[in-house]
Scaffold this motif. Structure first.
Motif, PDB file in Angstrom:
ATOM      1  N   THR A  46      25.039  14.442  -8.628  1.00 15.34           N
ATOM      2  CA  THR A  46      23.621  14.709  -8.882  1.00 15.34           C
ATOM      3  C   THR A  46      23.098  13.849 -10.020  1.00 15.34           C
ATOM      4  O   THR A  46      22.011  13.257  -9.942  1.00 15.34           O
ATOM      5  N   GLU A  47      23.902  13.756 -11.080  1.00 10.48           N
ATOM      6  CA  GLU A  47      23.502  12.973 -12.245  1.00 10.48           C
ATOM      7  C   GLU A  47      23.444  11.485 -11.909  1.00 10.48           C
ATOM      8  O   GLU A  47      22.532  10.770 -12.345  1.00 10.48           O
ATOM      9  N   LEU A  48      24.392  11.000 -11.131  1.00  9.74           N
ATOM     10  CA  LEU A  48      24.409   9.584 -10.766  1.00  9.74           C
ATOM     11  C   LEU A  48      23.161   9.212  -9.984  1.00  9.74           C
ATOM     12  O   LEU A  48      22.508   8.194 -10.272  1.00  9.74           O
ATOM     13  N   ALA A  49      22.808  10.036  -8.987  1.00  9.07           N
ATOM     14  CA  ALA A  49      21.611   9.749  -8.185  1.00  9.07           C
ATOM     15  C   ALA A  49      20.358   9.740  -9.067  1.00  9.07           C
ATOM     16  O   ALA A  49      19.484   8.864  -8.928  1.00  9.07           O
ATOM     17  N   ARG A  50      20.284  10.697  -9.992  1.00  9.39           N
ATOM     18  CA  ARG A  50      19.126  10.751 -10.895  1.00  9.39           C
ATOM     19  C   ARG A  50      19.061   9.500 -11.763  1.00  9.39           C
ATOM     20  O   ARG A  50      17.986   8.912 -11.965  1.00  9.39           O
ATOM     21  N   ASN A  51      20.216   9.075 -12.272  1.00  9.42           N
ATOM     22  CA  ASN A  51      20.245   7.914 -13.161  1.00  9.42           C
ATOM     23  C   ASN A  51      19.917   6.613 -12.432  1.00  9.42           C
ATOM     24  O   ASN A  51      19.292   5.719 -13.001  1.00  9.42           O
ATOM     25  N   ILE A  52      20.359   6.504 -11.166  1.00 10.86           N
ATOM     26  CA  ILE A  52      20.015   5.308 -10.378  1.00 10.86           C
ATOM     27  C   ILE A  52      18.499   5.197 -10.247  1.00 10.86           C
ATOM     28  O   ILE A  52      17.911   4.120 -10.429  1.00 10.86           O
ATOM     29  N   ARG A  53      17.871   6.315  -9.942  1.00  9.93           N
ATOM     30  CA  ARG A  53      16.407   6.308  -9.787  1.00  9.93           C
ATOM     31  C   ARG A  53      15.718   6.055 -11.118  1.00  9.93           C
ATOM     32  O   ARG A  53      14.673   5.388 -11.176  1.00  9.93           O
ATOM     33  N   GLU A  54      16.284   6.572 -12.213  1.00 11.66           N
ATOM     34  CA  GLU A  54      15.651   6.382 -13.517  1.00 11.66           C
ATOM     35  C   GLU A  54      15.676   4.921 -13.945  1.00 11.66           C
ATOM     36  O   GLU A  54      14.692   4.392 -14.462  1.00 11.66           O
ATOM     37  N   VAL A  55      16.815   4.233 -13.744  1.00 11.54           N
ATOM     38  CA  VAL A  55      16.891   2.812 -14.093  1.00 11.54           C
ATOM     39  C   VAL A  55      15.905   2.012 -13.247  1.00 11.54           C
ATOM     40  O   VAL A  55      15.201   1.130 -13.755  1.00 11.54           O
ATOM     41  N   THR A  56      15.829   2.340 -11.964  1.00 14.65           N
ATOM     42  CA  THR A  56      14.870   1.657 -11.081  1.00 14.65           C
ATOM     43  C   THR A  56      13.441   1.878 -11.568  1.00 14.65           C
ATOM     44  O   THR A  56      12.636   0.939 -11.632  1.00 14.65           O
ATOM     45  N   ALA A  57      13.133   3.121 -11.934  1.00  9.39           N
ATOM     46  CA  ALA A  57      11.793   3.433 -12.442  1.00  9.39           C
ATOM     47  C   ALA A  57      11.503   2.659 -13.722  1.00  9.39           C
ATOM     48  O   ALA A  57      10.381   2.180 -13.929  1.00  9.39           O
ATOM     49  N   ALA A  58      12.522   2.512 -14.583  1.00  9.09           N
ATOM     50  CA  ALA A  58      12.329   1.754 -15.830  1.00  9.09           C
ATOM     51  C   ALA A  58      12.030   0.292 -15.536  1.00  9.09           C
ATOM     52  O   ALA A  58      11.171  -0.324 -16.184  1.00  9.09           O
ATOM     53  N   PHE A  59      12.732  -0.287 -14.568  1.00 10.71           N
ATOM     54  CA  PHE A  59      12.449  -1.669 -14.165  1.00 10.71           C
ATOM     55  C   PHE A  59      10.982  -1.814 -13.768  1.00 10.71           C
ATOM     56  O   PHE A  59      10.277  -2.704 -14.244  1.00 10.71           O
ATOM     57  N   ILE A  60      10.549  -0.946 -12.869  1.00 10.77           N
ATOM     58  CA  ILE A  60       9.189  -1.065 -12.314  1.00 10.77           C
ATOM     59  C   ILE A  60       8.141  -0.777 -13.385  1.00 10.77           C
ATOM     60  O   ILE A  60       7.147  -1.498 -13.513  1.00 10.77           O
ATOM     61  N   ALA A  61       8.367   0.297 -14.162  1.00  8.36           N
ATOM     62  CA  ALA A  61       7.403   0.683 -15.192  1.00  8.36           C
ATOM     63  C   ALA A  61       7.261  -0.388 -16.271  1.00  8.36           C
ATOM     64  O   ALA A  61       6.209  -0.529 -16.886  1.00  8.36           O
ATOM     65  N   SER A  62       8.313  -1.146 -16.497  1.00  8.98           N
ATOM     66  CA  SER A  62       8.286  -2.182 -17.528  1.00  8.98           C
ATOM     67  C   SER A  62       7.637  -3.474 -17.051  1.00  8.98           C
ATOM     68  O   SER A  62       7.347  -4.363 -17.868  1.00  8.98           O
ATOM     69  N   GLY A  63       7.425  -3.604 -15.738  1.00 10.10           N
ATOM     70  CA  GLY A  63       6.711  -4.772 -15.233  1.00 10.10           C
ATOM     71  C   GLY A  63       7.456  -5.636 -14.239  1.00 10.10           C
ATOM     72  O   GLY A  63       6.952  -6.684 -13.830  1.00 10.10           O
ATOM     73  N   ILE A  64       8.654  -5.237 -13.810  1.00  8.17           N
ATOM     74  CA  ILE A  64       9.363  -5.997 -12.789  1.00  8.17           C
ATOM     75  C   ILE A  64       8.703  -5.746 -11.432  1.00  8.17           C
ATOM     76  O   ILE A  64       8.422  -4.602 -11.078  1.00  8.17           O
ATOM     77  N   ASP A  65       8.452  -6.795 -10.693  1.00  3.76           N
ATOM     78  CA  ASP A  65       7.752  -6.706  -9.410  1.00  3.76           C
ATOM     79  C   ASP A  65       8.771  -6.717  -8.271  1.00  3.76           C
ATOM     80  O   ASP A  65       9.351  -7.768  -7.968  1.00  3.76           O
ATOM     81  N   PRO A  66       8.996  -5.567  -7.614  1.00  2.54           N
ATOM     82  CA  PRO A  66      10.012  -5.507  -6.552  1.00  2.54           C
ATOM     83  C   PRO A  66       9.587  -6.193  -5.254  1.00  2.54           C
ATOM     84  O   PRO A  66      10.409  -6.323  -4.338  1.00  2.54           O
ATOM     85  N   LYS A  67       8.335  -6.605  -5.168  1.00  3.62           N
ATOM     86  CA  LYS A  67       7.890  -7.351  -3.989  1.00  3.62           C
ATOM     87  C   LYS A  67       8.236  -8.834  -4.119  1.00  3.62           C
ATOM     88  O   LYS A  67       8.656  -9.473  -3.155  1.00  3.62           O
ATOM     89  N   LYS A  68       8.056  -9.366  -5.321  1.00  3.69           N
ATOM     90  CA  LYS A  68       8.342 -10.779  -5.541  1.00  3.69           C
ATOM     91  C   LYS A  68       9.823 -11.032  -5.778  1.00  3.69           C
ATOM     92  O   LYS A  68      10.336 -12.110  -5.491  1.00  3.69           O
ATOM     93  N   HIS A  69      10.505 -10.069  -6.334  1.00  8.25           N
ATOM     94  CA  HIS A  69      11.924 -10.208  -6.650  1.00  8.25           C
ATOM     95  C   HIS A  69      12.686  -9.064  -5.988  1.00  8.25           C
ATOM     96  O   HIS A  69      12.086  -8.171  -5.387  1.00  8.25           O
ATOM     97  N   ILE A  70      13.995  -9.077  -6.093  1.00 10.05           N
ATOM     98  CA  ILE A  70      14.817  -8.082  -5.398  1.00 10.05           C
ATOM     99  C   ILE A  70      15.325  -7.051  -6.398  1.00 10.05           C
ATOM    100  O   ILE A  70      15.954  -7.404  -7.400  1.00 10.05           O
ATOM    101  N   VAL A  71      15.048  -5.789  -6.117  1.00  9.10           N
ATOM    102  CA  VAL A  71      15.550  -4.676  -6.921  1.00  9.10           C
ATOM    103  C   VAL A  71      16.287  -3.731  -5.978  1.00  9.10           C
ATOM    104  O   VAL A  71      15.709  -3.255  -4.997  1.00  9.10           O
TER     105      VAL A  71
END
Length: 350
Positions: A59-84
């Motif tokens: 449960t914790e691993l799944a939550r953390n995977i989503r949190e890191v992804t959210a941090a990438f996007i919230a910080s300005g990484i564009d998942p359309k132009k690049h691969i996340v």
């Protein structure tokens, strides 16, 4: 296969991303995407090389995977132009790691200092995965035939290993590499470290001699990316300092780790040098400087926290970003794996 300049970098989903993670890695990821072809990976296979008590269970691993992804996007990484994407969705990482295990040498792995540090005195109880971690990291990079990797001090040795493995693969299968269309005999490129400027080393707010860490028992030792404005301001006000005013010259910070840390944080967030910061605040009391630092931290981090909370509240949306990214990453990985298998001599389905 045409050679394409490509940046690969990964972040472990260990939870509680903090200011150190942001300034030490994520800020640079955002800058790199402006002029580079980037792949950003949540390296969940690496996370499970530690005991379950460390990575927290399913449960914790799944939550953390989503949190890191959210941090990438919230910080300005564009998942359309690049691969996340997250590593476990692309089987080529594990598959190439096995092929590279048969190229890497035991002596090379025995020299890896990070394994010794993480395993501690009880190495016999460390997982094989932790020992083999550097080969998986090499596979992460070489699977996309990445040409550049942003690395910190603790990862330089691992990148050197990836270069050694790439070179040995090319040498071991040199004739076959050339037969399969690589006239220069180089199937895997030699990935280069990407230097993005002076590394921002963020230390604990309670002890300026220790790195800011999620494992610190005191939450006041770090600023989490999910902290709200009031919490950030409170932590900055409580940050450890010394009784002297701020110096006017950078040399004056050399024996004052807490002052050096706070000035360094301000400089990194403001995009200025420490000397610039001291020209403005030198000679003044910490109380005034802390107020300014709190305002700057809130201005930079509070919007990220708000967006992270919005994204993590919709896990289906975050998962869709990872799935789409894994599909794009998988297409690149499949191309590499097919070529690698042909070079080695495996019989496979056309």
């Amino acid at each position: 296969m045409a050679r394409v300049e490509r940046v690969f970098s990964g972040v472990q989903p260990t939870g509680n991303l903090h200011l150190g993670n942001y300034l030490g890695a994520i800020v640079n990821f955002v800058k790199l995407q402006e002029n580079h072809n980037c792949i950003y990976c949540v390296v969940d296979l690496h996370a499970i090389t530690q005991p379950v008590s460390v990575w927290g269970g399913p449960t914790e691993l799944a939550r953390n995977i989503r949190e890191v992804t959210a941090a990438f996007i919230a910080s300005g990484i564009d998942p359309k132009k690049h691969i996340v994407f997250n590593q476990s969705q692309v089987s080529g990482h594990a598959e190439l790691a096995w092929l590279l295990n048969c190229v890497a040498r035991i002596g090379w792995l025995n020299r890896m200092t990070q394994f010794k540090e993480k395993a501690g005195k009880d190495r016999e109880n460390a997982s094989v995965g932790l020992y083999d971690y550097p080969v998986l990291m090499a596979a992460d990079i070489l699977l996309y035939r990445a040409t550049h990797v942003p690395v910190g001090e603790d990862q330089k040795q691992h990148l050197e290993l990836a270069r050694d493995i790439a070179q040995k693969f090319n040498n071991d299968f040199g004739d076959s590499v050339r037969t399969h269309g690589f006239a220069d005999g180089e199937f895997f490129p030699q990935p280069e470290p990407l230097i993005t400027g002076p590394a921002t080393r963020v230390m604990s707010l309670r002890d300026g001699t220790k790195k800011m860490s999620k494992s610190d028992s005191s939450d006041n030792s770090r600023i989490n990316l999910t902290d709200d404005a009031d919490t950030i301001a409170q932590k900055i006000r409580k940050a450890k300092t010394d009784p002297e005013p701020l110096p006017s010259e950078e040399k004056g910070l050399e024996t004052r780790p807490e002052a050096d840390n706070l000035v360094g944080i301000y400089a990194a967030l403001a995009g200025r040098t420490k000397q610039d910061v001291l020209r403005e605040f030198g000679g003044g009391q910490f109380s005034s400087f802390k107020n300014a630092l709190a305002e700057l931290c809130i201005a930079k981090l509070a919007p990220i926290a708000t967006e992270m909370k919005r994204l993590t509240a919709d896990p289906g949306h975050v998962d869709s970003i990872l799935i789409e990214g894994a599909s794009r990453a998988g297409a690149l990985a499949e191309e590499t794996m097919k070529a690698a298998k042909d070079i080695i001599g495996f019989v496979r389905k056309p």
